[in-house]
Design an enzyme around this catalytic site. Structure first.
Site, mmCIF file in Angstrom:
data_model
loop_
_atom_site.group_PDB
_atom_site.id
_atom_site.type_symbol
_atom_site.label_atom_id
_atom_site.label_comp_id
_atom_site.label_asym_id
_atom_site.label_seq_id
_atom_site.Cartn_x
_atom_site.Cartn_y
_atom_site.Cartn_z
ATOM 1 N N HIS A 21 36.681 42.060 40.800
ATOM 2 C CA HIS A 21 37.212 41.819 42.144
ATOM 3 C C HIS A 21 38.166 40.633 42.135
ATOM 4 C CE1 HIS A 21 36.879 41.853 46.638
ATOM 5 N NE2 HIS A 21 37.202 40.578 46.470
ATOM 6 N N GLU A 22 37.729 39.522 41.532
ATOM 7 C CA GLU A 22 38.565 38.315 41.532
ATOM 8 C C GLU A 22 39.797 38.485 40.653
ATOM 9 O OE1 GLU A 22 37.906 36.339 43.787
ATOM 10 O OE2 GLU A 22 35.866 37.016 44.204
ATOM 11 N N HIS A 64 42.614 40.043 42.496
ATOM 12 C CA HIS A 64 43.384 39.173 43.386
ATOM 13 C C HIS A 64 44.620 38.586 42.702
ATOM 14 C CE1 HIS A 64 41.137 39.271 47.029
ATOM 15 N NE2 HIS A 64 40.019 38.817 46.501
ATOM 16 N N GLU A 79 41.845 41.516 50.431
ATOM 17 C CA GLU A 79 40.451 41.857 50.163
ATOM 18 C C GLU A 79 40.201 43.356 50.045
ATOM 19 O OE1 GLU A 79 38.638 39.765 49.120
ATOM 20 O OE2 GLU A 79 39.336 37.836 49.903
#
Length: 827
Positions: free
Chosen positions: A484-485, A488, A507
């Site tokens: 997930h990170e 980004h 997000e």
């Protein structure tokens, strides 16, 4: 816009008048003092005249919206050490501080607390509202407005960049025909020339910024501090073009400032870090917060020996030893980013290193290419951003599947990080590369932050913060959160939202890509991928359903400004709607509805085609700020299937982004997820546990052994669904809960599973599990906030006592939003 907004609720004001002056580069020179819990030093800001002033100057017309206007890049190569002068601090109330521009002495009018005040000299400064909404005309001084709060500003001065040795290359007479008489205009011309250097000269530009930041001051500037802003003027200067384009601000942070957390790590050692505050970095340094203010930065940070300084920077800093047992750390970035993405963490971190090579994917997966000099003009037509040394334009890194990376943690977690986290990073980076292509950033640090961190993770340029909660219980939660990170890096950092209310652009994309990256990292078969993603979709739908039922409707809208999204006032000032609502920090609606929108679009287009479109979108828009329609328009044009299905940008706005509640298209999909194989397996296990509970309630101890049931081994997400399903049962007896915990060893599972176990313990008042709840509230603060509410709602004296006890021990180190939300539950 009301500058006196309640700092604990309502909207977040972005006060900076970016349409008139735009920061292009920051140079920070700071000292970290753990005894006083203060970061002190100076920051030099280099400006370019903003688009609104240039437009007014050339056409005489006014515009209501700032243009996306960027110049070329900037950076730095060596630390700058400017001694801090001993100047008394200002109070946090609005004050006007007058200084003679010539630097000559005047009567000291400071009060007994050392706060400067000179009402006569300050009378030319307009109110916050006035200076944010228009450019100054006539005899009125121009006021530069920066975002700032919880800071003691000590002094502001103009920087004499013309005094720097060798600066003559930026003062060519031919370009100074109209302004050479004015030394101030000469200085501004130098800054303009420096800012406008082409990307291929970025190292030279960085070095020049360093030397200019060390130039002497040439006159102090009057300033005023308010609840949300710092206002600066120069007497007699009425336009942004004539205002100093290089200023130095001496300041120090407040120990209670809301941008950084002073706490202790898991080993009991002091540390400080930016924890993703709703007010961003304005309590760390004066800055321009609006996302349009893309800038580069460099920073020299000094701390006592034994401390390690990690920061969002392109270089892996090596400390320089200074006198008195002090170490200096230096970082820089050459890609323009919003000031809100600046991140720092200072602590006794220990680097985690692989003791033996076991990873299936090498940690330096860089395929050999002919040696290519870093000529960033290569394929420049493919990039739509302003000039900077872009990795997408550099063929030497276009096949680098795994970028250099390091892991840091408190010493007590090094062994767990080596076992659980370190092997996952190359797998997840490689999976991300195979999906989206070139990594936007050249390296990555991963830090396990203290237990008071209020999220499972946070991504910033070149650095990711992870909660300790991702480490226990196998690789699943750690891997998915890491993916997930990493996502980004593309969505949220390389591509940012032009309007911060459109959080889903960051997000929603990261949540969608989390599943894609993690499936590829595990090298799953297509059937396994389909099953796991449908199970995950069902879990997220349940979470979205619960959140929609228990939150304010206005907070469920992904595009709350609707047709006004992206609009600014004439000055560039704006507000982030609901940006300061404490409960919003813990909501996941932007993650979930955004994810479901992308999942729906991918299903219509076909996943392969959709991922290719994402890759194309990244190539086109990296280094830029976007609105929802930028992505949606490109996607609908790119994939004919989307148009044939009747989808339009307007229909997507209406069904997904501009309304509260669960989107109607989503309601049709839910039933299909309930029939996937992994979900059916869970249903079977739920039935076994319900039957077991019924037998246990009726049976005696003698018969218990005869009633043993064989339970299937479940995946972590299946366990989550199992426990959530059992939470819907009215009664589970203590023996059933004991058997449940032992069967799946729930205390050893990941934090997502343990959170549901704690909910079961609380609901059924299972006293032997109260220790698990207490441990979760202490060690997993990133996820435990709403357990406090569960403990209170049962109106059980023991549970309420447990809640208050845990809150009392953790409150001092919790972030402001968490404290407010929990306090409202308890008192």
């Amino acid at each position: 816009m009301d500058p006196q907004l309640d700092p604990m609720k309502d909207d977040l004001p972005l006060m900076a008048n970016t349409s008139y002056m735009l920061v292009k580069h920051y140079v920070l020179d700071l000292d970290v003092d753990f005894k006083s819990k203060v970061i002190e030093g100076s920051i030099v800001l280099f400006f370019e005249t903003g688009s609104q002033h240039r437009k007014n100057s050339s056409t005489g017309r006014e515009c209501c919206q700032s243009e996306f206007d960027q110049s070329h890049k900037m950076r730095a190569s060596e630390p700058c050490h400017v001694p801090v002068t001993n100047v008394s601090a200002c109070s946090s109330k609005m004050e006007y501080n007058g200084f003679a521009v010539s630097g000559e002495g005047e009567e000291d009018t400071s009060d007994e607390n050392g706060n400067h005040s000179n009402s006569e000299q300050a009378s030319g400064i307009s109110s916050s509202e006035d200076c944010c909404d228009r450019e100054n005309h006539g005899n009125q001084d121009f006021v530069l407005v920066l975002d700032c709060c919880d800071l003691s500003v000590l002094k502001v001065e103009e920087v004499d960049v013309a005094a720097v040795s060798g600066i003559e290359q930026f003062t060519r007479p031919a370009k100074l025909t109209d302004v050479s008489k004015e030394l101030g205009n000469l200085r501004n011309h130098i800054v303009h020339e420096l800012v406008a250097l082409p990307a291929k000269r970025w190292e030279e530009q960085l070095c020049c910024f360093t030397h200019c930041s060390q130039a002497p001051g040439c006159g102090e500037l009057p300033f005023a501090t308010g609840p949300w802003s710092l206002e600066i003027r120069k007497p007699g200067i009425g336009t942004p073009a004539d205002f100093p384009h290089a200023i130095r601000i001496w300041y120090k942070t407040n120990p209670g400032g809301r941008s950084v957390a002073w706490t202790t790590d898991q080993s009991g050692r002091p540390c400080v870090y930016t924890m993703g505050s709703p007010i961003n970095n304005r309590a760390l340094f004066p800055c321009q917060e609006p996302p349009i203010a893309l800038s580069t930065w460099q920073a020299s940070v000094r701390a006592a020996a034994g401390f390690v300084v990690l920061m969002s920077g392109e270089n892996s800093a090596e400390p320089v030893q200074l006198p008195e047992d002090i170490l200096s750390w230096y970082y820089y970035v050459s890609m323009p980013m919003p000031a809100s993405t600046f991140t720092i963490a200072v602590g006794c971190w220990q680097e985690v290193k692989q003791q033996s090579f076991t990873a299936a994917i090498p940690t330096n997966t860089e395929f050999s290419l002919p040696s290519v000099q870093a000529d960033f003009s290569w394929h420049e037509a493919m990039c739509g951003h302003v000039g900077y040394p872009c990795r997408f334009q550099n063929p030497a890194v276009s096949w680098q599947a795994v970028i250099p990376h390091r892991v840091f943690s408190p010493c007590c977690l090094v062994e767990l990080c080596e076992e659980r986290l370190l092997p996952l990073i190359p797998q997840c980076l490689s999976a991300a590369f195979s999906t989206l292509g070139t990594h936007p950033f050249s390296r990555l640090d991963v830090l396990i932050v203290p237990s008071n961190f209020s999220s499972l993770g946070m991504a910033s340029p070149h650095i990711i913060f992870l909660s300790q909660s991702v480490l226990p219980g196998g690789s699943h939660l750690c891997g998915t959160r890491l993916c997930h990170e990493i996502g980004h890096a593309w969505f949220g950092l390389a591509i940012g939202a032009r309007d911060w209310t459109e959080e889903w652009i960051s997000e929603g994309f990261a949540t969608f890509l989390e599943d894609v990256f993690w499936a590829r990292a595990q090298q799953l078969s297509l059937e396994e991928v389909k099953g796991q993603q449908e199970l995950k979709a069902l879990l997220r739908w349940r979470r979205l359903r619960d959140e929609v039922q228990n939150s304010e409707e206005e907070l469920q809208v992904l595009r709350p400004n609707k047709e006004s999204t992206g609009e600014l006032s004439e000055s560039g000032a704006s507000v982030v709607k609901y940006g300061l609502k404490a409960e919003k920090i813990f909501m996941q609606v932007h993650y979930l509805k955004g994810y479901f929108l992308l999942r729906s679009l991918a299903r219509t287009a076909g996943e392969a085609s959709f991922l290719l479109s994402l890759r194309k979108f990244v190539r086109k828009f990296h280094g830029q700020l976007v609105l929802s329609q930028d992505f949606l328009c490109m996607l609908l044009e790119d994939i004919p299937k989307q148009k044939k299905s009747g989808l339009t940008v307007e229909s997507i706005f209406q069904n997904w982004l501009d309304t509260s509640g669960i989107p109607k298209p989503l309601l049709e999909e839910v039933e299909t997820w309930k029939e996937c194989q992994l979900v059916r397996e869970v249903r079977g296990e739920v039935t076994k546990w319900i039957q077991t509970n019924q037998r246990v309630r009726k049976s005696s101890k003698k018969k218990r052994k005869q009633d043993e049931v064989i339970f299937q081994k479940l995946l972590p997400d299946q366990l989550v669904l199992l426990l959530e399903s059992l939470l819907e049962e009215k009664t589970l007896c203590p023996r059933t809960l004991q058997c449940l915990e032992r069967t799946y060893q729930l205390r050893e599972q990941d934090a997502e599973v343990r959170h549901r176990w704690c909910e079961l313990v609380i609901k059924h008042k299972y006293v032997p599990g109260y220790g698990d709840v207490e441990g979760f509230l202490r060690e997993d603060q990133a996820m435990g906030v709403y357990l406090y509410g569960e403990l209170m709602v049962n109106e059980d004296a023991k549970q309420q006592e447990l809640a208050r006890k845990c809150f009392a021990s953790a409150q001092e180190h919790m972030d402001v939003s968490s404290v407010k939300v929990v306090a409202e539950m308890l008192f």
